[in-house]
Design a protein around this motif. Sequence first.
Motif, PDB file in Angstrom:
ATOM      1  N   VAL A  48      43.245  45.989  50.512  1.00 26.28           N
ATOM      2  CA  VAL A  48      42.975  47.474  49.937  1.00 26.28           C
ATOM      3  C   VAL A  48      42.262  46.963  48.579  1.00 26.28           C
ATOM      4  CG1 VAL A  48      43.766  49.424  48.855  1.00 26.28           C
ATOM      5  CG2 VAL A  48      44.374  48.841  51.191  1.00 26.28           C
ATOM      6  N   GLN A  49      43.046  46.127  47.745  1.00 24.45           N
ATOM      7  CA  GLN A  49      42.574  45.612  46.415  1.00 24.45           C
ATOM      8  C   GLN A  49      42.850  44.163  46.417  1.00 24.45           C
ATOM      9  OE1 GLN A  49      45.777  47.644  44.348  1.00 24.45           O
ATOM     10  NE2 GLN A  49      45.097  46.099  42.866  1.00 24.45           N
ATOM     11  N   VAL A  50      41.974  43.492  45.578  1.00 31.30           N
ATOM     12  CA  VAL A  50      41.968  41.917  45.570  1.00 31.30           C
ATOM     13  C   VAL A  50      42.971  41.663  44.391  1.00 31.30           C
ATOM     14  CG1 VAL A  50      40.386  40.080  44.728  1.00 31.30           C
ATOM     15  CG2 VAL A  50      39.467  41.767  45.870  1.00 31.30           C
ATOM     16  N   PRO A  51      43.875  40.649  44.747  1.00 27.82           N
ATOM     17  CA  PRO A  51      44.617  40.507  43.481  1.00 27.82           C
ATOM     18  C   PRO A  51      44.381  39.646  42.428  1.00 27.82           C
ATOM     19  CG  PRO A  51      44.973  38.886  45.434  1.00 27.82           C
ATOM     20  CD  PRO A  51      44.134  40.071  45.718  1.00 27.82           C
ATOM     21  N   ALA A  52      44.593  39.969  41.211  1.00 31.31           N
ATOM     22  CA  ALA A  52      44.267  39.475  39.877  1.00 31.31           C
ATOM     23  C   ALA A  52      44.597  37.740  40.087  1.00 31.31           C
ATOM     24  CB  ALA A  52      44.966  39.902  38.786  1.00 31.31           C
ATOM     25  N   THR A  96      35.500  40.088  47.343  1.00 25.97           N
ATOM     26  CA  THR A  96      35.531  41.521  47.950  1.00 25.97           C
ATOM     27  C   THR A  96      36.685  41.458  49.183  1.00 25.97           C
ATOM     28  OG1 THR A  96      33.997  40.882  49.656  1.00 25.97           O
ATOM     29  CG2 THR A  96      33.266  41.670  47.513  1.00 25.97           C
ATOM     30  N   ARG A  97      36.941  42.450  49.616  1.00 23.83           N
ATOM     31  CA  ARG A  97      37.865  42.379  50.852  1.00 23.83           C
ATOM     32  C   ARG A  97      37.357  42.023  51.921  1.00 23.83           C
ATOM     33  NH1 ARG A  97      38.250  48.970  51.381  1.00 23.83           N
ATOM     34  NH2 ARG A  97      35.995  48.464  51.652  1.00 23.83           N
ATOM     35  N   GLU A  98      36.202  42.013  52.220  1.00 24.33           N
ATOM     36  CA  GLU A  98      35.397  41.090  53.349  1.00 24.33           C
ATOM     37  C   GLU A  98      35.634  39.559  52.993  1.00 24.33           C
ATOM     38  OE1 GLU A  98      33.515  45.189  52.751  1.00 24.33           O
ATOM     39  OE2 GLU A  98      33.846  43.504  51.313  1.00 24.33           O
ATOM     40  N   HIS A  99      35.705  39.056  51.880  1.00 21.39           N
ATOM     41  CA  HIS A  99      35.768  37.647  51.611  1.00 21.39           C
ATOM     42  C   HIS A  99      37.159  37.250  51.937  1.00 21.39           C
ATOM     43  CE1 HIS A  99      32.281  38.099  48.506  1.00 21.39           C
ATOM     44  NE2 HIS A  99      32.035  37.327  49.419  1.00 21.39           N
TER      45      HIS A  99
END
Length: 192
Positions: free
Chosen positions: A21-25, A97-100
């Motif tokens: 859902v979100q990319v971690p920092a 991105t989420r796709e990555h």
Amino acid sequence: MTKRSRPLRAQMADAILELVVQVPASAELPQAHPAERAHAIARTTARKASLLAGSLSLPPGWLGWVTVLPEMVGVWKLQTQMVSDIAAIYGQHTTLTREHLLYCLFKQLSAQLFRDIAVRMGERVVVRPTTVKVLQTLAQKLGGMLAVAALRKGASRFVPLLGAVSVGAYAYYDTLQVAHNAVALFEDKTGA
């Protein structure tokens, strides 16, 4: 329908979508020689994943079945952070991105599934943005494949010590494969 009564495939799909859902920092900084740092990150994460998976697979018998999904999700979270860190050292975190993430985490499971979001342009792999519907469909297909893997892992719970060693070893190997996917993708993007 409660989460426990839902099929394992649906629970796996939900876990996959929740992860991306979100990319971690990342606290990592771009590196002049990112491959060296990526290797160190990969080995450290692989050891953590192996320890986590091996530990969670120690409970014997039916009690061990309860730990299968938490073990897989825990390893995926470690791997997701690793991909984020590898992207950062290649100077690609802002474009991650989420796709990555999905591509790096599960490419080795089924490259065929990723043909819709990843294409080869000459020597480079390009991961295209997708709609939420495509991500959901991909997660459902992965969920089915991973449900079968979870059943196999659950069977290892009936031979506790040997099962824990084999699950830990597989988590180590799989994490190194995810790191390889990430390094290959980000080296392609940066030309490093």
